[in-house]
Structure formats: structure tokens, C-alpha cells
Design a protein around this motif. Structure first.
Motif, PDB file in Angstrom:
ATOM      1  N   ALA A  10      14.316   1.700  10.678  1.00  0.00           N
ATOM      2  CA  ALA A  10      13.838   2.654  11.638  1.00  0.00           C
ATOM      3  C   ALA A  10      12.972   3.738  11.545  1.00  0.00           C
ATOM      4  CB  ALA A  10      15.185   3.229  12.357  1.00  0.00           C
ATOM      5  N   PHE A  11      12.941   4.402  10.168  1.00  0.00           N
ATOM      6  CA  PHE A  11      12.195   5.262   9.712  1.00  0.00           C
ATOM      7  C   PHE A  11      10.699   4.656   9.713  1.00  0.00           C
ATOM      8  CE2 PHE A  11       9.813   6.869   6.394  1.00  0.00           C
ATOM      9  CZ  PHE A  11       9.486   8.169   6.688  1.00  0.00           C
ATOM     10  N   LEU A  12      10.533   3.655   9.126  1.00  0.00           N
ATOM     11  CA  LEU A  12       9.106   3.051   8.953  1.00  0.00           C
ATOM     12  C   LEU A  12       8.461   2.764  10.490  1.00  0.00           C
ATOM     13  CD1 LEU A  12       9.848   0.556   5.984  1.00  0.00           C
ATOM     14  CD2 LEU A  12       8.192   2.607   5.908  1.00  0.00           C
ATOM     15  N   ALA A  13       9.437   2.039  11.256  1.00  0.00           N
ATOM     16  CA  ALA A  13       9.186   1.689  12.537  1.00  0.00           C
ATOM     17  C   ALA A  13       8.760   2.860  13.553  1.00  0.00           C
ATOM     18  CB  ALA A  13      10.200   0.859  13.378  1.00  0.00           C
ATOM     19  N   ALA A  14       9.158   3.919  13.305  1.00  0.00           N
ATOM     20  CA  ALA A  14       8.981   5.291  14.055  1.00  0.00           C
ATOM     21  C   ALA A  14       7.838   5.663  13.437  1.00  0.00           C
ATOM     22  CB  ALA A  14      10.344   6.022  14.001  1.00  0.00           C
ATOM     23  N   THR A  15       7.504   5.768  12.271  1.00  0.00           N
ATOM     24  CA  THR A  15       6.456   6.655  11.734  1.00  0.00           C
ATOM     25  C   THR A  15       4.942   5.783  11.464  1.00  0.00           C
ATOM     26  OG1 THR A  15       7.227   6.117   9.467  1.00  0.00           O
ATOM     27  CG2 THR A  15       7.907   8.254  10.551  1.00  0.00           C
ATOM     28  N   VAL A  16       5.101   4.373  11.619  1.00  0.00           N
ATOM     29  CA  VAL A  16       3.865   3.513  11.381  1.00  0.00           C
ATOM     30  C   VAL A  16       3.457   2.502  12.350  1.00  0.00           C
ATOM     31  CG1 VAL A  16       2.625   2.561   9.314  1.00  0.00           C
ATOM     32  CG2 VAL A  16       4.382   3.873   8.812  1.00  0.00           C
ATOM     33  N   PRO A  17       2.998   2.628  13.127  1.00  0.00           N
ATOM     34  CA  PRO A  17       2.532   1.826  14.369  1.00  0.00           C
ATOM     35  C   PRO A  17       1.776   0.864  13.923  1.00  0.00           C
ATOM     36  CG  PRO A  17       1.547   3.756  14.758  1.00  0.00           C
ATOM     37  CD  PRO A  17       2.202   3.862  13.541  1.00  0.00           C
ATOM     38  N   ALA A  18       1.910  -0.522  14.312  1.00  0.00           N
ATOM     39  CA  ALA A  18       0.903  -1.492  14.170  1.00  0.00           C
ATOM     40  C   ALA A  18      -0.187  -1.514  15.087  1.00  0.00           C
ATOM     41  CB  ALA A  18       1.836  -3.031  14.163  1.00  0.00           C
ATOM     42  N   LEU A  19      -1.329  -1.683  14.448  1.00  0.00           N
ATOM     43  CA  LEU A  19      -2.648  -1.634  15.597  1.00  0.00           C
ATOM     44  C   LEU A  19      -3.493  -2.903  15.587  1.00  0.00           C
ATOM     45  CD1 LEU A  19      -3.921   1.924  14.148  1.00  0.00           C
ATOM     46  CD2 LEU A  19      -2.169   1.282  16.024  1.00  0.00           C
ATOM     47  N   VAL A  20      -3.543  -3.582  14.399  1.00  0.00           N
ATOM     48  CA  VAL A  20      -4.411  -4.858  14.260  1.00  0.00           C
ATOM     49  C   VAL A  20      -3.579  -6.234  14.204  1.00  0.00           C
ATOM     50  CG1 VAL A  20      -6.041  -5.889  12.964  1.00  0.00           C
ATOM     51  CG2 VAL A  20      -6.129  -3.592  13.156  1.00  0.00           C
ATOM     52  N   PRO A  21      -3.804  -7.151  15.196  1.00  0.00           N
ATOM     53  CA  PRO A  21      -2.893  -8.269  15.182  1.00  0.00           C
ATOM     54  C   PRO A  21      -2.998  -9.271  14.013  1.00  0.00           C
ATOM     55  CG  PRO A  21      -4.356  -8.365  17.082  1.00  0.00           C
ATOM     56  CD  PRO A  21      -4.616  -7.136  16.116  1.00  0.00           C
ATOM     57  N   ASP A 128      -7.453   4.320  19.881  1.00  0.00           N
ATOM     58  CA  ASP A 128      -7.207   2.808  19.748  1.00  0.00           C
ATOM     59  C   ASP A 128      -8.403   2.275  19.122  1.00  0.00           C
ATOM     60  OD1 ASP A 128      -4.866   2.867  21.510  1.00  0.00           O
ATOM     61  OD2 ASP A 128      -6.380   3.349  23.290  1.00  0.00           O
ATOM     62  N   GLY A 129      -8.757   3.030  17.796  1.00  0.00           N
ATOM     63  CA  GLY A 129      -9.683   2.061  16.934  1.00  0.00           C
ATOM     64  C   GLY A 129     -11.014   2.378  17.236  1.00  0.00           C
ATOM     65  N   PHE A 130     -11.393   2.689  18.446  1.00  0.00           N
ATOM     66  CA  PHE A 130     -12.962   3.127  18.851  1.00  0.00           C
ATOM     67  C   PHE A 130     -13.367   4.339  18.534  1.00  0.00           C
ATOM     68  CE2 PHE A 130     -11.102  -0.157  21.862  1.00  0.00           C
ATOM     69  CZ  PHE A 130     -12.350  -1.021  21.853  1.00  0.00           C
ATOM     70  N   PRO A 131     -14.535   4.466  17.827  1.00  0.00           N
ATOM     71  CA  PRO A 131     -14.838   5.669  17.505  1.00  0.00           C
ATOM     72  C   PRO A 131     -15.570   6.798  18.544  1.00  0.00           C
ATOM     73  CG  PRO A 131     -16.706   4.299  17.064  1.00  0.00           C
ATOM     74  CD  PRO A 131     -15.334   3.436  17.523  1.00  0.00           C
ATOM     75  N   GLU A 132     -14.567   7.950  18.687  1.00  0.00           N
ATOM     76  CA  GLU A 132     -15.043   8.929  19.444  1.00  0.00           C
ATOM     77  C   GLU A 132     -16.171   9.772  18.918  1.00  0.00           C
ATOM     78  OE1 GLU A 132     -14.199   9.748  22.921  1.00  0.00           O
ATOM     79  OE2 GLU A 132     -13.568   7.532  22.672  1.00  0.00           O
ATOM     80  N   THR A 133     -16.305   9.794  17.403  1.00  0.00           N
ATOM     81  CA  THR A 133     -17.450  10.393  16.750  1.00  0.00           C
ATOM     82  C   THR A 133     -18.470   9.713  16.979  1.00  0.00           C
ATOM     83  OG1 THR A 133     -15.521  10.993  15.157  1.00  0.00           O
ATOM     84  CG2 THR A 133     -18.052  10.996  14.410  1.00  0.00           C
ATOM     85  N   GLU A 134     -19.560  10.698  17.531  1.00  0.00           N
ATOM     86  CA  GLU A 134     -20.719  10.215  17.961  1.00  0.00           C
ATOM     87  C   GLU A 134     -21.617   9.696  16.548  1.00  0.00           C
ATOM     88  OE1 GLU A 134     -22.273  13.459  20.212  1.00  0.00           O
ATOM     89  OE2 GLU A 134     -21.004  12.547  22.050  1.00  0.00           O
ATOM     90  N   VAL A 170      -9.677  10.733   8.677  1.00  0.00           N
ATOM     91  CA  VAL A 170      -9.748  10.010   9.692  1.00  0.00           C
ATOM     92  C   VAL A 170      -8.442  10.326  10.712  1.00  0.00           C
ATOM     93  CG1 VAL A 170      -9.723   7.692  10.718  1.00  0.00           C
ATOM     94  CG2 VAL A 170     -10.986   8.230   8.858  1.00  0.00           C
ATOM     95  N   ILE A 171      -8.883  10.520  11.856  1.00  0.00           N
ATOM     96  CA  ILE A 171      -7.704  10.681  12.768  1.00  0.00           C
ATOM     97  C   ILE A 171      -7.650   9.488  14.033  1.00  0.00           C
ATOM     98  CG2 ILE A 171      -6.509  12.206  14.708  1.00  0.00           C
ATOM     99  CD1 ILE A 171      -7.511  14.449  13.015  1.00  0.00           C
ATOM    100  N   ASN A 172      -6.630   8.624  13.986  1.00  0.00           N
ATOM    101  CA  ASN A 172      -6.702   7.725  15.123  1.00  0.00           C
ATOM    102  C   ASN A 172      -5.451   7.903  15.931  1.00  0.00           C
ATOM    103  OD1 ASN A 172      -7.508   5.174  16.194  1.00  0.00           O
ATOM    104  ND2 ASN A 172      -5.710   4.267  15.405  1.00  0.00           N
TER     105      ASN A 172
END
Length: 721
Positions: A10-21, A128-134, A170-172
Motif C-alpha cells: 500500500a505504501f508503494l502504491a500510494a507513493t509511486v504512480p505508474a505512468l508508462v505502459p 502527464d509527461g509533456f513538457p511545460e518548460t519551453e 524534474v517535476i512531473n
């Protein structure tokens, strides 16, 4: 209780979300045979590595914030949650959406005048993995809202070897929802100083995919004069598998963020009446109105059991209007880009190995029109300048990782970046210039697994940060310079970081309680640190800087009804070589310089901390409470270390309904009440760096919010989605 227990998972699931399939590593037989590592842990995604990897396998300092830590917030600015991350200094500038963010000193100059309102530097931000940094390194914060986030990942180590320019950290922020059943929720939030927010979220399975929608509307009257603002934001995403080996994602976001800027005060003004605005800012109605959006598409394909390709395309249009320093400015910009990343998991020298390589490109252009201020500080009729600020950023990277032994993994990588600026004035046509910065940044890393949930790591990484667009404007030295369109004095920031750290998750007896912590120490040598002068009106470089620091983040859960959290940051950032021409700090005298070698780096406190204790009675899981203390030591607002910003600490307390108070028929009440700055302490939150001096007084100080209350209550479906 073993670490593969429900509490640990539960700790791992709550703190590290999966982003890339796509997970090529999961198909690697050599990887699966490593004992006591990922076989006993959920495989999770670490954005900084641009691949799937268990957190304990990553030789970098990473903090991941789950949805549970994003609830019970005002939700307006990233500072509200980032202040709980070690190594990060996140400060609200006027209580609204604008925040000053730096990671290990990167981004510290993003405070002051000259386009710095609403933007940050030196840190790469993504949604969501897309850069907001110009492409030129600036990031607008307008689309970042905690209420839309499912999780936030913060990489505190230098990430230039994978992300390129302006990746001192990096902040995502992730917004896409994974759900097995439809849900919807509308949440009102009200608070002090005229805060009114509406937050709507909904998601539903659609075919084999998931459609998620969210939106927020925020109206804030502001606590200081001339600090009101409004923001509207909407997001939509659809993620679905295509066949057995691919997944496609469509992401759209759009919003408008308009607010007024109260500006800095002298120390005497801040002490006497912190609610007042800077008189000049108020008289010119300095403000910012940004309309922007993004449409992005991702495609992830597993070519076979060991090879995978991910790709993304996006377009970000933006229309920005602002009043600044007696001019009205119209920006019409577009930012387009994409990337392709290849991964494989093929044995090398009969060892488990993983290879990642890719290419990124981002391009930005558009018109910028400068007018005088007309009646009522509206746009005047006199066109003062019409120019373009084109920027293109191309990067190619590769990273190889090898399991030397079942417990020791080594990694090596590098990235080449080329950043090109193409500036032209269509009024003064001779003011046209092109400048290119290029740099190769290496990376070496090692991870030693001491157990299934314990590792130590070391890394050496290079960093690069080209000056942002407004920083490349010529230095305003009172008409003494030749006329350039691009500042000939600025070079890219070049850095080398040496870091060691450790991460561990420990089961405390058989009760299900856990202790997790990560600790890191680092030394970063920086050449050509970019420094703002006259409140950010122009920039030049310090010769050399050494940054040394130590960080500790820890969390104990399941201690009866209690949870403990802490984040400690110690920084020792000093100029080692820094000569400043006398024209920039006092009366001009030919051949005279100020030597700031040995001084503290501007804008960085030596100590920052957060500590919180939460309680959730096991017999009444529908209620919880938390008290938190945050603070920092003094720092200096000028390179001469003469303008001191005093230390501060503040308390906050929250009482909420946790998982919800059941009221029958499958419904539950959710909500919270939070009191910030519980003791109503007066303090300075942020400051302009190397500020203007008026009548002998530095105009630098941005006061922090007084005591304020936030309240929310909503009715929705009981249980978690």
C-alpha cells in the motif's frame, strides 16, 4: 510481517504512480532472476529515467507524492506540497498561483521583475509527461493545479543527461485517472480573503480504455492590495490499449490565469503594513493574463518481448498579455515538439542489461508587441517594438544499464543538446541576432541493493542550462554598452554534480507499521551561474559557485493511529569566483570591481524543514487530523550579502473526513478545514534578488500570508474508486 505485506504494498502504491505502459524490462529474463529485488516489489515508473524501474533501482534522489497527500489543500500553487520535499525550496509570492521554486539551487533566480512573475527557471516541469518548460528554459505555472493531480514526482538530482536544458530537477504532475467504474465529484472550496474554488472530476471506463475529465475555477480576492486573481482550467485524457502490444493516449488541457502583481516592499513597508502593494506596481496596474493550452498524443508499442518504442507529439498555443514597467505587452506564441524513445532489455556479457535512447525536439516562436500604457493602464496606441523570439531545442540521448552482479547495477549515459535563439526586431531591423548553445552532458550511476527494499546509490552527472529568452536581452548599463539584440555576456550554466544516497522501507514489527526514508548528500560545481540584477531587469554571470547539501525525507506510518512525516534540507551554497563591475552596484568607477567570492549564493537559505504528525483513529477511519510545521533559515537577497531576509516558521492544522463519512445509500461526506499560519505570524515569504534600491532602501520583500482558513464539504459515492 514480511515486506511483501499489505502495508508495504500500500505504501508503494500510494507513493509511486505508474505512468508508462510499455515495460520491456519486465520481459527480460536476466532481470527477473535478480534475487530479492523487483521480484518482491511492484514495478513502478520513474519519469527521470524515461523507463520503467523500481524506485530502489534508481541512482537518483526521487520523491513521489501520492493522491492522499494532495487532498485537503487550497490547491492553488505547487508550493503547498513541494515545501514538504527535501531539497526543494517552494515559496508563494503573494498567496495565489505564483510560486518561486528551486531544487538544490537550480531555479533560485526565478524571482523578481522582467517576465519572472508566473514562471520558473532551471527546473523542468511536465504534465502527464509533456513538457511545460519551453525551449528557452522558462516554465509558466498557469496549468499546474493540485486539485487536478493524481500524483507528483520530484527528481531532485540533476537530470540534464536525459532531459537536457533546464533540468536541474524534474517535476512531473500526472492527471490521468485509472478506474474500474464510473465516478464523478464536484467539490466547493471557500476560504479567507475571498477564496472561492470549484473542482470537478469524473472518469469512466470507455471500451478498453479510460476517459477522465477534470476542471477547476478559482477566484481569489487576495490578501495584499492589488493581488486578486482568477483561474479557469480544464483537462481531458483518454488512454486505451490498441491490440495486445500498444497503447495510445490523447491529452488535452486549456486554461486562463489572470492576476495582479502586488510587487515587492521595503523592509520598513513590510513591517508596517504587509498588506499594501508596491505603489509603482499598483499605479501601473501590473498584471498578467495568460490563455494557453496543449493537445498531446502518445503511442507506446512493445515490438516484442525485449524491444519497445514510445513516442509523443504536442502543440502548446499561448496568448499572454501583461503590463510591466510602463509597457503593455502582447505575446502570441506556439510551442510544438515531440520525442521518440527506444528501449530494449537484452543481456550483455551474459548479464541483465537495459538500453534506452531517444531524441527530443521542441520549437517556439511567435510575435511580441510592445505598446505604451494608455488610459486606465490599457494598451496604448503607440507600437514601441514588434519582435520575434524564436527558440529551438534538439537533444539526443542514450543510457546503458548493466547488472554487474545480482545486487550491483552500473549505468552510463550522455546527452547532446543544441539550443538556438533567433531574435529579430521588425521595428529596429538592424537588431537581429542568432545564437546557438550546445553541450554534451554525461551521467554515471551505481546502485547497490542491500535488500528488497534497501539500496544505496552514487552518481556523477553533468548539467546544462541556457539563459532564458528575457535573460539574453542586453545588459542595461545605463547606455554604456553597444546595442545588441542578444546579450553577448551570457553563457550557458554548466554544472557537475557528485551525489550519494540511500533509500529504505522498513517493516516495524508485526503490526504493519512501516518506516521509509531517503537521504542524500551532494556537491555541485557550477560555472557561469546566471544572476539577476536590478530586480531581474538584466542578467550576467558569476564565475564559479560550489553548492553542497544534505537532505533527509522520512515517513513512519501505522504507528497505532499516528503518521509522522519530516523533510530536512541543509545547503551550503557559496560563490567561489565572482567579480562584479562597479557600475552594477554603486557609482561607476572605471576599473573597479566588487569581489563577492566566498559570499552566500543569493536567494538560498541554509536550512529548510517540514515536520508533520497526523492521526487517523482505527475505530473511525472517516476522520483524520494533521498538524504541520514548516520553516527556513535566513537568506540574502543580494550578492553582497547586505540585504537579509529573516528566518521564519509557520504552523498549520487540518481536520478532514479522510475516506469519507458514510451517510447511507452508498453516499459519503468528504471535506476538510485547514488553518494556515495558525499563530498569525508576520514573516517574509519570498524576495526579489539583487533588487532595486530606492532612496537607499532595497525594494525586495514579499510578505507571507497571515492566518487564513480553507473549508470544503462535498457529497459523493462512498468508498475509493
Amino acid at each position: 510481517m514480511p515486506l511483501r505485506s499489505r502495508a508495504a504494498r500500500a505504501f508503494l502504491a500510494a507513493t509511486v504512480p505508474a505512468l508508462v505502459p510499455v515495460d520491456a524490462e519486465a520481459q527480460d529474463p536476466a532481470r527477473r532472476t535478480r534475487p530479492d529485488t523487483t521480484a518482491r516489489l511492484d514495478t513502478v515508473t520513474v519519469t527521470a529515467e524515461r523507463r520503467r524501474a523500481a524506485t530502489f533501482d534508481v541512482p537518483q534522489a526521487v520523491t513521489v507524492i501520492g493522491r492522499e497527500r494532495l487532498a485537503d489543500r487550497r490547491g492553488m500553487g505547487l508550493d503547498e506540497v513541494l515545501q514538504e520535499v527535501p531539497g526543494v525550496i517552494a515559496l508563494s509570492r503573494a498567496g495565489g498561483t505564483d510560486a518561486r521554486i528551486n531544487i538544490r539551487g537550480f531555479g533560485s533566480r526565478g524571482a523578481g521583475d522582467r517576465s519572472n512573475a508566473g514562471t520558473t527557471r532551471g527546473v523542468r516541469l511536465l504534465i502527464d509527461g509533456f513538457p511545460e518548460t519551453e525551449p528557452d528554459g522558462r516554465t509558466a505555472l498557469d496549468l499546474f493545479d493540485l486539485a487536478t493531480a493524481e500524483g507528483i514526482e520530484v527528481v531532485r538530482s540533476s537530470a540534464s543527461s536525459l532531459w537536457g536544458n533546464a533540468a536541474g530537477g524534474v517535476i512531473n504532475l500526472t492527471t490521468a485517472v485509472t478506474t474500474t467504474r464510473p465516478f464523478g465529484q464536484l467539490t466547493p472550496v471557500v476560504g479567507s480573503f475571498g477564496l472561492r474554488r470549484w473542482v470537478g472530476r469524473a472518469a469512466t471506463p470507455l471500451g478498453r480504455g479510460t476517459l477522465s475529465l477534470s476542471g477547476t475555477f478559482t477566484d481569489f480576492e487576495g490578501w495584499r492590495a492589488h493581488s486578486s486573481g482568477q483561474r479557469s482550467l480544464g483537462l481531458a485524457s483518454f488512454v486505451a490499449p490498441v491490440g495486445d502490444r500498444a497503447r495510445v493516449g490523447i491529452f488535452a488541457v486549456g486554461g486562463r490565469n489572470a492576476y495582479r502583481i502586488p510587487g515587492p516592499l521595503t523592509r520598513a513597508e513590510a513591517d508596517a503594513n504587509p498588506e499594501q502593494a508596491n505603489a509603482t506596481y499598483a499605479s501601473r496596474d501590473e498584471r498578467r493574463d495568460n490563455k494557453l493550452g496543449r493537445l498531446g498524443v502518445t503511442l507506446d508499442v512493445a515490438l516484442d518481448s525485449t524491444h519497445a518504442v514510445s513516442s509523443a507529439l504536442y502543440v502548446n498555443p499561448k496568448v499572454l498579455q501583461r503590463s510591466e514597467r510602463g509597457t503593455f505587452r502582447d505575446f502570441n506564441r506556439y510551442h510544438v515538439g515531440g520525442n521518440v524513445v527506444y528501449r530494449n532489455a537484452l543481456p550483455l556479457f551474459a548479464r541483465g542489461a537495459r538500453f534506452t535512447a531517444g531524441v527530443d525536439e521542441a520549437y517556439q516562436d511567435g510575435t511580441i508587441l510592445f505598446y505604451g500604457l494608455g488610459p486606465g493602464n490599457t494598451r496604448g496606441a503607440d507600437l514601441r517594438d514588434n519582435k520575434k523570439e524564436g527558440a529551438n531545442n534538439v537533444g539526443v540521448f542514450a543510457h546503458q544499464e548493466l547488472d554487474v552482479t545480482p545486487r550491483l547495477t552500473l549505468g552510463v549515459g550522455a546527452r547532446w543538446d543544441a539550443i538556438r535563439y533567433d531574435y529579430q526586431s521588425f521595428v529596429g531591423r538592424r537588431l537581429a541576432d542568432v545564437k546557438t548553445f550546445s553541450r554534451v552532458t554525461p551521467k554515471l550511476g551505481a546502485t547497490w541493493r542491500l535488500g528488497p527494499t534497501h539500496s544505496v546509490y552514487a552518481n556523477l552527472g553533468g548539467g546544462v542550462e541556457a539563459p532564458a529568452g528575457n535573460e539574453t536581452d542586453p545588459a542595461s548599463t545605463f547606455g554604456q554598452d553597444s546595442v545588441y539584440n542578444l546579450n553577448p555576456l551570457l553563457s550557458p550554466i554548466r554544472s557537475t554534480t557528485y551525489e550519494v544516497g540511500t533509500k529504505q522501507l522498513v517493516a516495524l514489527g508485526a503490526s504493519g507499521a512501516t518506516l521509509s526514508y531517503d537521504a542524500a548528500v551532494y556537491v555541485t560545481d557550477v560555472d557561469d551561474e546566471i544572476v539577476p540584477y536590478r530586480g531581474g531587469r538584466f542578467y550576467f554571470t558569476a564565475g564559479q559557485v560550489r553548492r553542497t547539501g544534505a537532505e533527509l525525507g522520512a515517513q513512519a506510518r501505522g504507528l497505532g493511529a499516528f503518521t509522522l512525516r519530516t523533510a530536512l534540507t541543509w545547503s551550503h551554497h557559496r560563490y567561489t569566483e565572482y567579480l562584479v563591475d562597479s557600475v552594477h552596484y554603486s557609482a561607476a568607477r572605471a576599473g573597479r570591481f566588487a569581489d563577492y567570492g566566498g559570499n552566500r549564493v543569493v536567494g538560498i537559505p541554509d536550512v529548510a524543514y517540514f515536520a508533520g504528525i497526523g492521526v487517523e483513529p482505527r475505530a473511525a477511519r472517516w476522520i483524520n487530523a494533521e498538524v504541520g510545521l514548516r520553516g527556513q533559515s535566513r537568506f540574502f537577497a543580494d550578492d553582497a550579502n547586505a540585504v537579509e531576509v529573516p528566518a521564519f516558521s509557520t504552523l498549520q492544522a487540518t481536520v478532514g473526513f479522510g475516506e469519507g463519512l458514510p451517510v447511507g445509500r452508498g453516499l459519503a461526506l468528504r471535506g476538510f478545514v485547514t488553518v494556515h499560519n495558525l499563530t498569525d505570524r508576520r514573516y517574509v515569504e519570498s524576495a526579489f534578488l539583487n533588487p532595486d534600491v530606492v532612496n537607499g532602501q532595497p525594494v525586495a520583500f514579499e510578505p507571507g500570508l497571515p492566518r487564513n482558513v480553507v473549508f470544503s464539504l462535498s457529497l459523493g459515492a462512498a468508498g475509493r474508486r
